[in-house]
Motif scaffolding. Structure first.
Motif, PDB file in Angstrom:
ATOM      1  N   GLY A  81      -4.921   9.745  -4.146  1.00  0.00           N
ATOM      2  CA  GLY A  81      -3.765   9.965  -3.289  1.00  0.00           C
ATOM      3  C   GLY A  81      -3.168   8.696  -2.704  1.00  0.00           C
ATOM      4  N   PHE A  82      -3.591   7.544  -3.218  1.00  0.00           N
ATOM      5  CA  PHE A  82      -2.966   6.295  -2.775  1.00  0.00           C
ATOM      6  C   PHE A  82      -2.986   5.292  -3.921  1.00  0.00           C
ATOM      7  CE2 PHE A  82      -7.423   5.505  -1.919  1.00  0.00           C
ATOM      8  CZ  PHE A  82      -7.609   4.155  -2.165  1.00  0.00           C
ATOM      9  N   GLY A  83      -2.198   4.229  -3.740  1.00  0.00           N
ATOM     10  CA  GLY A  83      -2.123   3.212  -4.771  1.00  0.00           C
ATOM     11  C   GLY A  83      -1.539   1.925  -4.220  1.00  0.00           C
ATOM     12  N   ASN A 127       8.042  13.895  -5.040  1.00  0.00           N
ATOM     13  CA  ASN A 127       7.439  15.159  -5.494  1.00  0.00           C
ATOM     14  C   ASN A 127       6.958  16.017  -4.325  1.00  0.00           C
ATOM     15  OD1 ASN A 127       7.927  14.153  -8.031  1.00  0.00           O
ATOM     16  ND2 ASN A 127       5.791  13.786  -8.529  1.00  0.00           N
ATOM     17  N   GLY A 128       7.765  16.068  -3.263  1.00  0.00           N
ATOM     18  CA  GLY A 128       7.464  16.942  -2.132  1.00  0.00           C
ATOM     19  C   GLY A 128       6.546  16.380  -1.064  1.00  0.00           C
ATOM     20  N   ARG A 129       6.139  15.126  -1.175  1.00  0.00           N
ATOM     21  CA  ARG A 129       5.256  14.531  -0.162  1.00  0.00           C
ATOM     22  C   ARG A 129       5.909  13.282   0.418  1.00  0.00           C
ATOM     23  NH1 ARG A 129      -0.985  15.036  -1.628  1.00  0.00           N
ATOM     24  NH2 ARG A 129      -1.046  14.696   0.608  1.00  0.00           N
ATOM     25  N   ALA A 130       5.800  13.125   1.736  1.00  0.00           N
ATOM     26  CA  ALA A 130       6.362  11.956   2.418  1.00  0.00           C
ATOM     27  C   ALA A 130       5.421  10.769   2.240  1.00  0.00           C
ATOM     28  CB  ALA A 130       6.568  12.256   3.898  1.00  0.00           C
ATOM     29  N   LEU A 131       5.916   9.704   1.630  1.00  0.00           N
ATOM     30  CA  LEU A 131       5.091   8.524   1.359  1.00  0.00           C
ATOM     31  C   LEU A 131       4.831   7.705   2.612  1.00  0.00           C
ATOM     32  CD1 LEU A 131       6.789   7.205  -1.903  1.00  0.00           C
ATOM     33  CD2 LEU A 131       4.757   8.658  -1.703  1.00  0.00           C
ATOM     34  N   ASN A 132       3.671   7.065   2.647  1.00  0.00           N
ATOM     35  CA  ASN A 132       3.341   6.060   3.662  1.00  0.00           C
ATOM     36  C   ASN A 132       3.310   4.728   2.933  1.00  0.00           C
ATOM     37  OD1 ASN A 132       2.891   7.955   5.710  1.00  0.00           O
ATOM     38  ND2 ASN A 132       0.806   8.297   4.996  1.00  0.00           N
ATOM     39  N   TYR A 167       0.867  -1.171   0.000  1.00  0.00           N
ATOM     40  CA  TYR A 167       0.000   0.000   0.000  1.00  0.00           C
ATOM     41  C   TYR A 167       0.908   1.227   0.000  1.00  0.00           C
ATOM     42  CZ  TYR A 167      -2.706   3.826   1.953  1.00  0.00           C
ATOM     43  OH  TYR A 167      -3.280   5.040   2.168  1.00  0.00           O
ATOM     44  N   VAL A 168       0.618   2.196  -0.850  1.00  0.00           N
ATOM     45  CA  VAL A 168       1.404   3.424  -0.923  1.00  0.00           C
ATOM     46  C   VAL A 168       0.434   4.598  -0.744  1.00  0.00           C
ATOM     47  CG1 VAL A 168       3.038   4.791  -2.251  1.00  0.00           C
ATOM     48  CG2 VAL A 168       2.959   2.307  -2.561  1.00  0.00           C
ATOM     49  N   GLY A 169       0.535   5.279   0.384  1.00  0.00           N
ATOM     50  CA  GLY A 169      -0.348   6.393   0.680  1.00  0.00           C
ATOM     51  C   GLY A 169       0.367   7.726   0.626  1.00  0.00           C
ATOM     52  N   ASN A 170      -0.415   8.798   0.662  1.00  0.00           N
ATOM     53  CA  ASN A 170       0.062  10.181   0.622  1.00  0.00           C
ATOM     54  C   ASN A 170       0.786  10.488  -0.690  1.00  0.00           C
ATOM     55  OD1 ASN A 170       0.049  12.700   1.890  1.00  0.00           O
ATOM     56  ND2 ASN A 170       2.151  12.448   2.589  1.00  0.00           N
ATOM     57  N   LEU A 171       0.281   9.897  -1.774  1.00  0.00           N
ATOM     58  CA  LEU A 171       0.875  10.154  -3.090  1.00  0.00           C
ATOM     59  C   LEU A 171       0.509  11.550  -3.578  1.00  0.00           C
ATOM     60  CD1 LEU A 171       0.131   6.861  -5.078  1.00  0.00           C
ATOM     61  CD2 LEU A 171       2.370   7.749  -4.457  1.00  0.00           C
TER      62      LEU A 171
END
Length: 118
Positions: A45-47, A70-75, A6-10
């Motif tokens: 915003g997630f994938g 791109n400036g956002r910390a991934l979860n 799971y990849v959040g905060n995209l």
């Protein structure tokens, strides 16, 4: 066996290809999918990313969780299985047919109960 992440905060600018490219640095990516909103067509915003090897997936989690894209910390974490939805199959519309007791019915018809003399 493949492991799904799971990849959040995209960032909203990230598409499937960019997600695939980011995780390819950790190993073989079998699939990468950014989840899109049906109505707006914009990213939610997630994938999810599916890595071919568990060891590559573990390295991707360790190195990408908290890393900036791109400036956002991934979860990033291992994806959990989708929970079954509550309530059974969906039924739409108003009212419905059938005997639901006296003086019921509404927009969809149904039994309205006994009618007085005309």
């Amino acid at each position: 066996m493949a492991k799904k992440l799971y990849v959040g905060n995209l960032p909203y600018s990230v598409d499937d290809e960019a997600l695939h490219s980011h995780f390819a640095q950790y190993g073989t990516v079998e699939s990468a999918k950014v989840i899109m909103d049906r109505e707006s067509g914009r990213s939610k915003g997630f994938g999810f990313v599916e890595m071919a090897q568990d060891s590559d997936a573990d390295a991707a989690i360790e190195k990408s969780n908290g890393a900036e894209l791109n400036g956002r910390a991934l979860n990033v974490s291992e994806a959990r299985p989708q929970a079954p939805r509550e309530g059974g199959p969906r039924r739409g519309g108003f009212g419905g047919g059938g005997d639901r007791g006296p003086r019921r019915g509404g927009f969809g018809g149904g039994d309205r109960g006994p009618r007085g003399p005309r």
